[in-house]
Design a protein around this motif. Structure first.
Motif, PDB file in Angstrom:
ATOM      1  N   LYS A   1       0.838  -1.189   0.000  1.00 16.13           N
ATOM      2  CA  LYS A   1       0.000   0.000   0.000  1.00 16.13           C
ATOM      3  C   LYS A   1       0.878   1.247   0.000  1.00 16.13           C
ATOM      4  O   LYS A   1       2.007   1.231   0.469  1.00 16.13           O
ATOM      5  N   TRP A   2       0.338   2.338  -0.492  1.00 16.49           N
ATOM      6  CA  TRP A   2       1.132   3.569  -0.573  1.00 16.49           C
ATOM      7  C   TRP A   2       1.545   4.064   0.819  1.00 16.49           C
ATOM      8  O   TRP A   2       2.562   4.724   0.988  1.00 16.49           O
ATOM      9  N   TYR A   3       0.740   3.700   1.844  1.00 19.20           N
ATOM     10  CA  TYR A   3       1.014   4.162   3.202  1.00 19.20           C
ATOM     11  C   TYR A   3       1.796   3.134   4.021  1.00 19.20           C
ATOM     12  O   TYR A   3       1.951   3.293   5.222  1.00 19.20           O
ATOM     13  N   GLY A   4       2.289   2.095   3.371  1.00 19.50           N
ATOM     14  CA  GLY A   4       2.933   1.024   4.119  1.00 19.50           C
ATOM     15  C   GLY A   4       4.445   1.094   4.193  1.00 19.50           C
ATOM     16  O   GLY A   4       5.110   0.076   4.410  1.00 19.50           O
ATOM     17  N   GLY A   5       5.013   2.278   4.067  1.00 19.36           N
ATOM     18  CA  GLY A   5       6.468   2.417   4.062  1.00 19.36           C
ATOM     19  C   GLY A   5       7.142   1.897   5.315  1.00 19.36           C
ATOM     20  O   GLY A   5       8.192   1.253   5.262  1.00 19.36           O
ATOM     21  N   PHE A   6       6.528   2.146   6.489  1.00 19.58           N
ATOM     22  CA  PHE A   6       7.142   1.698   7.746  1.00 19.58           C
ATOM     23  C   PHE A   6       7.102   0.175   7.856  1.00 19.58           C
ATOM     24  O   PHE A   6       7.969  -0.426   8.490  1.00 19.58           O
ATOM     25  N   TYR A   7       6.114  -0.457   7.228  1.00 19.62           N
ATOM     26  CA  TYR A   7       6.070  -1.917   7.196  1.00 19.62           C
ATOM     27  C   TYR A   7       7.125  -2.456   6.241  1.00 19.62           C
ATOM     28  O   TYR A   7       7.784  -3.463   6.513  1.00 19.62           O
ATOM     29  N   ARG A   8       7.278  -1.804   5.091  1.00 18.08           N
ATOM     30  CA  ARG A   8       8.302  -2.252   4.127  1.00 18.08           C
ATOM     31  C   ARG A   8       9.692  -2.153   4.746  1.00 18.08           C
ATOM     32  O   ARG A   8      10.537  -3.031   4.538  1.00 18.08           O
TER      33      ARG A   8
END
Length: 413
Positions: free
Chosen positions: A162-169
């Motif tokens: 998801k576009w907002y999933g940077g901290f998960y990536r």
């Protein structure tokens, strides 16, 4: 975003304590975590060498078990730590013999992650299938602990994509290797820039294949079956049972039925039994009957027997396919070469999609289709043998994930 994640975890922890006052399951979840650190302090010494496996629940534990067993065999001087997130996993396997320490995983706060890893100090860490706890992964990365995802699955709907999933990536950088089940998962994780990905397959195939090597004898099932054709209905839900009841009631008298419901609460067992007009006996009643062979339906109102019971089946029906999240384990009956029927909701289960495509597993949508396929499997020997062989070959052809994982991991220690 990580700040919000930590805030949500803290708030969830607070509210879970309140919910625990009213929910027995949540009470187990909360109470079971109170003594984790004291257990670790008691059972793990600073000089101990340890290896940590984390599973969300029972299914993931069973999935990872072949690797746990191989690790224990290869590194006998290391202590094995197994953690669970869910009570449905911990309460069933808290007394397992493969781990030296089995505990709940404390909630994923910064302080819990630091304290847990300081006490456990694993040389290797394994996460099974999923469960990506950001603070634990961050601490593992900081300590440079080799960390592996085994039998991983990646899909479009996960936070990483998801576009907002940077901290998960970012948290995925903690993994030394991703051992994934299929090419599609490999392609998905590679879109994020990760190249440390290996298609190992699914360790569950190794797990169920090993079932054939053990003693699956259940004396009272043999008495009940009495050498007749037997349909085993595993992990059924009320929607499955409503569909099956008419068929059972109208089936030939020489066909036996064994039903192992997903939920064994007394009211649901009573409801199931009330739908059946044929002679039916409960597992809890078996000591009170003179001859189990006189009954047509055996309802298993206990847990832990289904895998062995599948070995007595002629055909299996695996429940869950008429609800969400979908079907239960089809690999256990398949390993015994039993043709399988399931409901229509199976698209999120790669093994089911594959076995339906091959023809060993048949998806049905209504009572008419159920009757048609059951009847044909019971009367058409050529058709039955074809489906049976597809199922057993499917298991044997997909073994080997554990060896693939062990080959890579062995290079780490």
């Amino acid at each position: 975003m990580l700040f919000l994640y930590n805030l949500v975890i803290s708030i969830a922890g607070f509210f879970l304590k309140i919910v625990a006052l009213f929910s027995p399951k949540i009470k187990l979840f909360v109470e079971g975590r109170k003594n984790v650190f004291s257990i670790l302090e008691e059972k793990i010494q600073p000089e101990d060498k340890t290896i940590w496996f984390h599973s969300a629940s029972l299914g993931e534990y069973e999935q990872g078990l072949p690797v746990i067993e191989k690790i224990k065999e290869k590194y006998p001087s290391h202590k094995i730590i197994v953690t669970f997130f869910s009570p449905s996993g911990y309460e069933v396997r808290k007394n397992n013999t493969v781990a030296d320490v089995t505990v709940y995983l404390p909630l994923d706060t910064k302080s819990n992650a630091k304290r847990f890893l300081k006490l456990a100090h694993p040389e290797l860490a394994f996460f099974i299938k999923y469960e990506f706890w950001l603070n634990y992964l961050k601490e593992l990365e900081k300590s440079k602990t080799p960390t592996y995802l085994i039998s991983g699955i990646f899909r479009d709907n996960q936070m990483f994509f998801k576009w907002y999933g940077g901290f998960y990536r970012k948290a995925l950088k903690a993994f030394t290797y991703f051992f994934v089940q299929n090419e599609k998962s490999k392609e998905k994780i590679e879109t994020l820039g990760f190249q440390n990905v290996i298609v190992s397959g699914d360790t569950r195939f190794d797990r169920v294949a090993a079932i054939l090597e053990r003693d699956n004898t259940v004396a009272f099932i043999e008495k009940f079956k009495n050498n007749g054709p037997t349909i085993v209905i595993g992990s059924s839900w009320p929607k499955d049972e409503a569909l099956l009841a008419n068929y059972i009631n109208q089936a030939s008298d020489n066909v036996k039925f064994i039903i192992a419901p997903h939920n064994i609460k007394e009211d649901q067992i009573s409801s199931l039994k009330s739908q059946i007009t044929k002679s039916a006996v409960l597992f809890s009643e078996k000591e009170q009957v003179s001859d189990l062979a006189n009954y047509s339906v055996f309802i298993i109102d206990t847990i832990g027997l289904l895998t062995k019971i599948y070995s007595y089946g002629t055909i299996a029906y695996v429940g869950g396919g008429f609800g969400n999240p979908g079907i239960h384990n089809i690999l256990e009956p398949a390993t015994f070469g039993i043709p399988i029927l399931i409901g229509p909701n199976y698209s999120n289960f790669a093994e089911a999609v594959s076995l339906v495509k091959l023809g060993g597993c048949i998806s049905i949508s209504n009572e008419t289709e159920l009757k048609s396929h059951f009847d044909r499997l019971l009367t058409d020997e050529v058709f039955f043998k074809e489906k049976s062989k597809i199922c057993s070959d499917f298991i044997q052809d997909n073994k080997g994930a554990t060896n693939c994982i062990m080959k890579i991991v062995s290079e780490t220690i």
